[in-house]
Scaffold this active site. Sequence first.
Site, PDB file in Angstrom:
ATOM      1  N   GLY A   1      39.861  50.404  49.259  1.00 38.93           N
ATOM      2  CA  GLY A   1      40.540  51.073  48.137  1.00 38.93           C
ATOM      3  C   GLY A   1      39.573  51.372  47.006  1.00 38.93           C
ATOM      4  O   GLY A   1      39.881  51.163  45.834  1.00 38.93           O
TER       5      GLY A   1
ATOM      6  N   ARG B   1      39.782  54.660  43.538  1.00 35.89           N
ATOM      7  CA  ARG B   1      40.322  54.720  42.169  1.00 35.89           C
ATOM      8  C   ARG B   1      40.571  53.299  41.670  1.00 35.89           C
ATOM      9  O   ARG B   1      40.435  52.324  42.424  1.00 35.89           O
ATOM     10  CB  ARG B   1      41.591  55.571  42.080  1.00 35.89           C
TER      11      ARG B   1
ATOM     12  N   VAL C   1      44.001  50.182  55.527  1.00 34.28           N
ATOM     13  CA  VAL C   1      44.004  48.782  55.969  1.00 34.28           C
ATOM     14  C   VAL C   1      45.255  48.402  56.759  1.00 34.28           C
ATOM     15  O   VAL C   1      45.322  47.307  57.308  1.00 34.28           O
ATOM     16  CB  VAL C   1      43.795  47.785  54.790  1.00 34.28           C
TER      17      VAL C   1
ATOM     18  N   ASN D   1      40.318  44.791  48.101  1.00 31.10           N
ATOM     19  CA  ASN D   1      40.887  45.280  46.844  1.00 31.10           C
ATOM     20  C   ASN D   1      42.140  46.131  47.057  1.00 31.10           C
ATOM     21  O   ASN D   1      43.015  46.157  46.194  1.00 31.10           O
ATOM     22  CB  ASN D   1      39.810  46.094  46.112  1.00 31.10           C
TER      23      ASN D   1
ATOM     24  N   SER E   1      46.658  38.311  42.157  1.00 32.14           N
ATOM     25  CA  SER E   1      47.385  38.621  40.924  1.00 32.14           C
ATOM     26  C   SER E   1      48.061  37.363  40.413  1.00 32.14           C
ATOM     27  O   SER E   1      48.452  36.496  41.213  1.00 32.14           O
ATOM     28  CB  SER E   1      48.450  39.677  41.239  1.00 32.14           C
TER      29      SER E   1
ATOM     30  N   TYR F   1      55.706  41.955  46.265  1.00 27.43           N
ATOM     31  CA  TYR F   1      54.344  41.881  45.739  1.00 27.43           C
ATOM     32  C   TYR F   1      53.948  40.427  45.494  1.00 27.43           C
ATOM     33  O   TYR F   1      52.854  39.988  45.868  1.00 27.43           O
ATOM     34  CB  TYR F   1      54.271  42.690  44.439  1.00 27.43           C
TER      35      TYR F   1
ATOM     36  N   LYS G   1      50.871  38.358  47.422  1.00 30.36           N
ATOM     37  CA  LYS G   1      49.699  37.795  46.739  1.00 30.36           C
ATOM     38  C   LYS G   1      49.662  36.271  46.868  1.00 30.36           C
ATOM     39  O   LYS G   1      48.576  35.681  46.955  1.00 30.36           O
ATOM     40  CB  LYS G   1      49.690  38.222  45.267  1.00 30.36           C
TER      41      LYS G   1
HETATM   42  N1  LIG Z   1      45.925  46.840  37.686  1.00 32.38           N
HETATM   43  C1  LIG Z   1      46.375  45.629  37.477  1.00 32.38           C
HETATM   44  O1  LIG Z   1      46.830  45.312  36.358  1.00 32.38           O
HETATM   45  C2  LIG Z   1      46.317  44.589  38.559  1.00 32.38           C
HETATM   46  C3  LIG Z   1      46.737  43.300  38.243  1.00 32.38           C
HETATM   47  C4  LIG Z   1      46.681  42.313  39.214  1.00 32.38           C
HETATM   48  C5  LIG Z   1      46.190  42.617  40.468  1.00 32.38           C
HETATM   49  N2  LIG Z   1      45.803  43.892  40.761  1.00 32.38           N
HETATM   50  C6  LIG Z   1      45.299  44.142  42.119  1.00 32.38           C
HETATM   51  O2  LIG Z   1      44.068  44.836  42.039  1.00 32.38           O
HETATM   52  C7  LIG Z   1      43.889  45.647  43.202  1.00 32.38           C
HETATM   53  C8  LIG Z   1      43.535  47.054  42.765  1.00 32.38           C
HETATM   54  O3  LIG Z   1      44.597  47.525  41.961  1.00 32.38           O
HETATM   55  P1  LIG Z   1      44.480  48.800  41.019  1.00 32.38           P
HETATM   56  O4  LIG Z   1      45.106  48.440  39.743  1.00 32.38           O
HETATM   57  O5  LIG Z   1      43.122  49.342  41.054  1.00 32.38           O
HETATM   58  O6  LIG Z   1      45.504  49.776  41.795  1.00 32.38           O
HETATM   59  P2  LIG Z   1      45.510  51.345  42.009  1.00 32.38           P
HETATM   60  O7  LIG Z   1      44.832  52.047  40.917  1.00 32.38           O
HETATM   61  O8  LIG Z   1      46.918  51.684  42.342  1.00 32.38           O
HETATM   62  O9  LIG Z   1      44.580  51.519  43.326  1.00 32.38           O
HETATM   63  C9  LIG Z   1      45.002  50.988  44.535  1.00 32.38           C
HETATM   64  C10 LIG Z   1      43.959  51.299  45.587  1.00 32.38           C
HETATM   65  O10 LIG Z   1      44.402  50.738  46.825  1.00 32.38           O
HETATM   66  C11 LIG Z   1      44.349  51.747  47.817  1.00 32.38           C
HETATM   67  N3  LIG Z   1      45.294  51.532  48.896  1.00 32.38           N
HETATM   68  C12 LIG Z   1      46.634  51.403  48.823  1.00 32.38           C
HETATM   69  N4  LIG Z   1      47.141  51.256  50.064  1.00 32.38           N
HETATM   70  C13 LIG Z   1      46.096  51.281  50.922  1.00 32.38           C
HETATM   71  C14 LIG Z   1      45.960  51.177  52.320  1.00 32.38           C
HETATM   72  N5  LIG Z   1      47.029  51.018  53.130  1.00 32.38           N
HETATM   73  N6  LIG Z   1      44.724  51.235  52.869  1.00 32.38           N
HETATM   74  C15 LIG Z   1      43.635  51.398  52.088  1.00 32.38           C
HETATM   75  N7  LIG Z   1      43.692  51.533  50.755  1.00 32.38           N
HETATM   76  C16 LIG Z   1      44.915  51.471  50.188  1.00 32.38           C
HETATM   77  C17 LIG Z   1      44.642  53.040  47.057  1.00 32.38           C
HETATM   78  O11 LIG Z   1      44.261  54.147  47.840  1.00 32.38           O
HETATM   79  P3  LIG Z   1      45.010  55.591  47.710  1.00 32.38           P
HETATM   80  O12 LIG Z   1      44.354  56.315  46.567  1.00 32.38           O
HETATM   81  O13 LIG Z   1      44.773  56.230  49.033  1.00 32.38           O
HETATM   82  O14 LIG Z   1      46.456  55.319  47.450  1.00 32.38           O
HETATM   83  C18 LIG Z   1      43.782  52.808  45.821  1.00 32.38           C
HETATM   84  O15 LIG Z   1      42.445  53.078  46.112  1.00 32.38           O
HETATM   85  C19 LIG Z   1      45.195  45.555  43.990  1.00 32.38           C
HETATM   86  O16 LIG Z   1      45.064  44.633  45.043  1.00 32.38           O
HETATM   87  C20 LIG Z   1      46.187  45.035  42.966  1.00 32.38           C
HETATM   88  O17 LIG Z   1      47.254  44.340  43.554  1.00 32.38           O
HETATM   89  C21 LIG Z   1      45.854  44.877  39.836  1.00 32.38           C
END
Ligand SMILES: NC(=O)c1ccc[n+]([C@@H]2O[C@H](COP(=O)([O-])OP(=O)(O)OC[C@H]3O[C@@H](n4cnc5c(N)ncnc54)[C@H](OP(=O)(O)O)[C@@H]3O)[C@@H](O)[C@H]2O)c1
Length: 230
Positions: free
Chosen positions: A7, A10, A58, A84, A138, A153, A157
């Site tokens: 991932g 972005r 994935v 990620n 998370s 979710y 996690k």
């Molecule tokens: N942002 C927060 O506040 C926060 C807080 C706690 C934990 N997290 C964790 O941090 C990680 C990254 O989150 P983020 O905030 O960067 O989210 P995001 O901006 O929504 O990005 C999610 C990424 O995961 C990819 N993805 C989703 N489904 C997938 C799949 N089946 N196979 C491969 N890639 C896939 C997306 O690809 P596409 O572009 O193709 O959809 C994107 O690149 C996640 O695990 C999330 O749970 C985030």
Amino acid sequence: MIAVVTGSNRGLGWHVAHQLAGQEYHVVACARRHEDAMAVAASIRQQGGEASPFALDVTHPEQIQELAAWLTELFGGVEVLVNNAGVLLDQGLPLSAISLSQWQRTLDTNLTGAMLMCQMILPLMRASHYGRIVNVSSGYGSLAEMGEHQAAYRVSKAGLNALTRVLAAETADDGIKVNAVCPGWARTDMGGPQASREPADSARWITWAATLDDHGPSGAFLRDGQPIEF
Ligand SMILES: NC(=O)c1ccc[n+]([C@@H]2O[C@H](COP(=O)([O-])OP(=O)(O)OC[C@H]3O[C@@H](n4cnc5c(N)ncnc54)[C@H](OP(=O)(O)O)[C@@H]3O)[C@@H](O)[C@H]2O)c1
């Protein structure tokens, strides 16, 4: 040194991929769409880093298998894996409102996808007796902080955290460290515009856990570089 980031196209993954490239890692930039993976690799190269794109969803085990075979053939090993990729499909929903497909997609992506990545990449780390695996988790997955809503979710996690502990125990003698990192609430598509953290700042702690020295923790749940309660 080879670092695989899922991932990476972005959000936090984008920053982690660029930060690892800035630390001399050859980054395997994984993204679901090939053109997205190409764009990340191109951006890293433009900044003077080394990267290879790889199209990877994935939730498709055969693609993970292809990745492992490709890594073996091209590099012969992997030093860093950042699980990620993640989805948050049930934000704010009570259990009664979550559909089976939301539940399954969440578990397939956040937990089973990460588990399969570990299974397939571990032999490549064991071969060189070195590895760093970061499972991006998370606070929603913390049993100590468990509350209402987004059950899919949260469970995904919490499961990822358990997987982290099991794998850390299984690799304790292999030079491999496995940790779960809570990035905090970051301004990404998932975190939304109200989130309190710059994504690059959250990503830095993921990158830090991916580059721990031999004295660093394994089997920990980390936020801002400090252990937090599971
Ligand atoms: N942002 C927060 O506040 C926060 C807080 C706690 C934990 N997290 C964790 O941090 C990680 C990254 O989150 P983020 O905030 O960067 O989210 P995001 O901006 O929504 O990005 C999610 C990424 O995961 C990819 N993805 C989703 N489904 C997938 C799949 N089946 N196979 C491969 N890639 C896939 C997306 O690809 P596409 O572009 O193709 O959809 C994107 O690149 C996640 O695990 C999330 O749970 C985030």
